[in-house]
Write a protein that holds these residues in place. Structure first.
Motif, PDB file in Angstrom:
ATOM      1  N   LEU A  99       0.831  -1.194   0.000  1.00  0.00           N
ATOM      2  CA  LEU A  99       0.000   0.000   0.000  1.00  0.00           C
ATOM      3  C   LEU A  99       0.874   1.256   0.000  1.00  0.00           C
ATOM      4  CD1 LEU A  99      -2.790   1.294   0.123  1.00  0.00           C
ATOM      5  CD2 LEU A  99      -2.662   1.139   2.613  1.00  0.00           C
ATOM      6  N   SER A 100       1.966   1.224   0.730  1.00  0.00           N
ATOM      7  CA  SER A 100       2.836   2.400   0.816  1.00  0.00           C
ATOM      8  C   SER A 100       3.481   2.757  -0.522  1.00  0.00           C
ATOM      9  CB  SER A 100       3.914   2.182   1.881  1.00  0.00           C
ATOM     10  OG  SER A 100       4.696   1.049   1.568  1.00  0.00           O
ATOM     11  N   ASP A 101       3.536   1.807  -1.467  1.00  0.00           N
ATOM     12  CA  ASP A 101       4.088   2.099  -2.792  1.00  0.00           C
ATOM     13  C   ASP A 101       3.256   3.136  -3.541  1.00  0.00           C
ATOM     14  OD1 ASP A 101       6.045   0.186  -2.334  1.00  0.00           O
ATOM     15  OD2 ASP A 101       4.995  -1.381  -3.469  1.00  0.00           O
ATOM     16  N   PHE A 102       1.985   3.268  -3.191  1.00  0.00           N
ATOM     17  CA  PHE A 102       1.076   4.152  -3.903  1.00  0.00           C
ATOM     18  C   PHE A 102       0.820   5.464  -3.161  1.00  0.00           C
ATOM     19  CE2 PHE A 102       0.079  -0.184  -5.156  1.00  0.00           C
ATOM     20  CZ  PHE A 102       0.189  -0.079  -6.532  1.00  0.00           C
ATOM     21  N   LYS A 103       1.382   5.629  -1.981  1.00  0.00           N
ATOM     22  CA  LYS A 103       1.114   6.819  -1.176  1.00  0.00           C
ATOM     23  C   LYS A 103       1.527   8.077  -1.939  1.00  0.00           C
ATOM     24  CE  LYS A 103       1.515   8.758   3.371  1.00  0.00           C
ATOM     25  NZ  LYS A 103       1.939   8.553   4.739  1.00  0.00           N
ATOM     26  N   GLY A 104       0.573   8.988  -2.087  1.00  0.00           N
ATOM     27  CA  GLY A 104       0.822  10.243  -2.779  1.00  0.00           C
ATOM     28  C   GLY A 104       0.854  10.137  -4.289  1.00  0.00           C
ATOM     29  N   LYS A 105       0.674   8.945  -4.838  1.00  0.00           N
ATOM     30  CA  LYS A 105       0.754   8.761  -6.282  1.00  0.00           C
ATOM     31  C   LYS A 105      -0.601   8.455  -6.917  1.00  0.00           C
ATOM     32  CE  LYS A 105       5.409   6.905  -5.943  1.00  0.00           C
ATOM     33  NZ  LYS A 105       6.243   5.731  -6.107  1.00  0.00           N
ATOM     34  N   LYS A 106      -1.343   7.543  -6.309  1.00  0.00           N
ATOM     35  CA  LYS A 106      -2.597   7.091  -6.898  1.00  0.00           C
ATOM     36  C   LYS A 106      -3.622   6.843  -5.804  1.00  0.00           C
ATOM     37  CE  LYS A 106      -0.540   4.709 -10.800  1.00  0.00           C
ATOM     38  NZ  LYS A 106      -0.894   3.818 -11.854  1.00  0.00           N
TER      39      LYS A 106
END
Length: 72
Positions: A51-58
């Motif tokens: 989940l942290s891979d997408f933080k602020g991105k999508k």
């Protein structure tokens, strides 16, 4: 009678052993508006995503279909 009882007892023993090995899910007290805890899942493409891979991105939508495609 014993022909029926033995498989039932074996099923109960093996079933309870398999159930006992299930990991206990973490307890959370999330409320509406709280940030979700970080987690990792394997997607249908075989890759693992955090989940942290997408933080602020999508934006992330997690859909859970209980017993989907399991015949249950």
């Amino acid at each position: 009678m014993f022909k029926f009882l033995i498989p039932v007892v074996l099923l109960a023993v093996f079933g309870s052993a398999a159930f006992a090995q299930q990991p206990v899910p973490p307890k959370t007290n999330l409320k509406v508006g709280d940030s979700a805890p970080d987690f990792t899942l394997r997607a249908t493409d075989g890759k693992t995503y955090k989940l942290s891979d997408f933080k602020g991105k999508k934006n992330v939508v997690l859909a859970i279909y209980v017993l989907a495609f399991t015949g249950g």
